[in-house]
Design a protein around this motif. Sequence first.
Motif, PDB file in Angstrom:
ATOM      1  N   THR A  64      -0.059   1.261  -0.282  1.00  0.00           N
ATOM      2  CA  THR A  64      -0.328   2.677  -0.496  1.00  0.00           C
ATOM      3  C   THR A  64      -1.816   2.914  -0.718  1.00  0.00           C
ATOM      4  OG1 THR A  64       1.873   3.020  -1.415  1.00  0.00           O
ATOM      5  CG2 THR A  64       0.208   4.689  -1.930  1.00  0.00           C
ATOM      6  N   PRO A  95       6.043   6.901  -5.483  1.00  0.00           N
ATOM      7  CA  PRO A  95       5.430   5.957  -6.425  1.00  0.00           C
ATOM      8  C   PRO A  95       5.799   6.281  -7.868  1.00  0.00           C
ATOM      9  CG  PRO A  95       3.817   6.770  -4.861  1.00  0.00           C
ATOM     10  CD  PRO A  95       5.057   7.582  -4.668  1.00  0.00           C
ATOM     11  N   ALA A 136       7.030  -4.652  -5.423  1.00  0.00           N
ATOM     12  CA  ALA A 136       6.394  -3.487  -6.053  1.00  0.00           C
ATOM     13  C   ALA A 136       4.881  -3.565  -5.916  1.00  0.00           C
ATOM     14  CB  ALA A 136       6.789  -3.408  -7.523  1.00  0.00           C
ATOM     15  N   TRP A 137       4.307  -4.749  -6.146  1.00  0.00           N
ATOM     16  CA  TRP A 137       2.865  -4.941  -5.995  1.00  0.00           C
ATOM     17  C   TRP A 137       2.439  -4.630  -4.558  1.00  0.00           C
ATOM     18  CZ3 TRP A 137       0.603  -8.454  -2.643  1.00  0.00           C
ATOM     19  CH2 TRP A 137      -0.782  -8.563  -2.738  1.00  0.00           C
ATOM     20  N   ALA A 191       3.847  -2.688  -2.394  1.00  0.00           N
ATOM     21  CA  ALA A 191       3.901  -1.245  -2.155  1.00  0.00           C
ATOM     22  C   ALA A 191       2.647  -0.573  -2.706  1.00  0.00           C
ATOM     23  CB  ALA A 191       5.151  -0.649  -2.793  1.00  0.00           C
ATOM     24  N   GLY A 192       2.191  -0.999  -3.882  1.00  0.00           N
ATOM     25  CA  GLY A 192       0.964  -0.434  -4.450  1.00  0.00           C
ATOM     26  C   GLY A 192      -0.252  -0.736  -3.607  1.00  0.00           C
ATOM     27  N   TYR A 222      10.569  -1.663  -2.271  1.00  0.00           N
ATOM     28  CA  TYR A 222       9.316  -1.406  -1.550  1.00  0.00           C
ATOM     29  C   TYR A 222       9.343  -0.016  -0.921  1.00  0.00           C
ATOM     30  CZ  TYR A 222       5.658  -1.752   1.967  1.00  0.00           C
ATOM     31  OH  TYR A 222       4.554  -1.504   2.759  1.00  0.00           O
ATOM     32  N   PHE A 245       9.131   2.793  -3.605  1.00  0.00           N
ATOM     33  CA  PHE A 245       7.803   2.973  -4.183  1.00  0.00           C
ATOM     34  C   PHE A 245       6.799   3.489  -3.163  1.00  0.00           C
ATOM     35  CE2 PHE A 245       7.905   0.072  -8.202  1.00  0.00           C
ATOM     36  CZ  PHE A 245       8.878   0.899  -8.745  1.00  0.00           C
ATOM     37  N   ARG A 246       7.009   3.227  -1.874  1.00  0.00           N
ATOM     38  CA  ARG A 246       6.122   3.804  -0.856  1.00  0.00           C
ATOM     39  C   ARG A 246       6.381   5.299  -0.718  1.00  0.00           C
ATOM     40  NH1 ARG A 246       2.672   1.085   2.618  1.00  0.00           N
ATOM     41  NH2 ARG A 246       2.153   3.254   2.887  1.00  0.00           N
ATOM     42  N   ASN A 265       8.167  -3.597 -12.852  1.00  0.00           N
ATOM     43  CA  ASN A 265       7.909  -3.289 -11.451  1.00  0.00           C
ATOM     44  C   ASN A 265       6.918  -2.141 -11.314  1.00  0.00           C
ATOM     45  OD1 ASN A 265       9.558  -5.315 -10.454  1.00  0.00           O
ATOM     46  ND2 ASN A 265      11.368  -4.021 -10.505  1.00  0.00           N
ATOM     47  N   TYR A 306       3.295  -2.315  -9.436  1.00  0.00           N
ATOM     48  CA  TYR A 306       2.855  -1.320  -8.455  1.00  0.00           C
ATOM     49  C   TYR A 306       1.475  -0.786  -8.827  1.00  0.00           C
ATOM     50  CZ  TYR A 306       2.408   2.972  -5.830  1.00  0.00           C
ATOM     51  OH  TYR A 306       1.925   3.970  -5.010  1.00  0.00           O
ATOM     52  N   ARG A 307       1.321  -0.384 -10.091  1.00  0.00           N
ATOM     53  CA  ARG A 307       0.045   0.196 -10.528  1.00  0.00           C
ATOM     54  C   ARG A 307      -1.096  -0.808 -10.414  1.00  0.00           C
ATOM     55  NH1 ARG A 307       3.592   2.995 -14.049  1.00  0.00           N
ATOM     56  NH2 ARG A 307       3.329   1.491 -15.715  1.00  0.00           N
TER      57      ARG A 307
END
Length: 78
Positions: A70, A28, A63-64, A66-67, A21, A24-25, A37, A41-42
């Motif tokens: 963001t 990305p 990951a999700w 974090a997306g 997390y 990816f924050r 992952n 995120y995307r």
Amino acid sequence: MSGLEERNGRKFASPKHQALYDLFRRDPPTAGFGGGNAAAYRFGFANPEKPAKHVRGSTAYAAWAAGVDTARALAPNP
């Protein structure tokens, strides 16, 4: 910690999920970066209003999240 993380930071019990997390924050995944992952995120970044399709406690969920966080942090405030 960046402004994005301070505004919408989440805490995970698993150090592995927290590390993903945080990564990816901060950094990305790019469009050329593959893997499940990165796709999670995307999806979260492009659809922050949609519910998770991933199991809580999984790396894909971290990951999700974090997306989503963001995308919400970058959205203009109403």
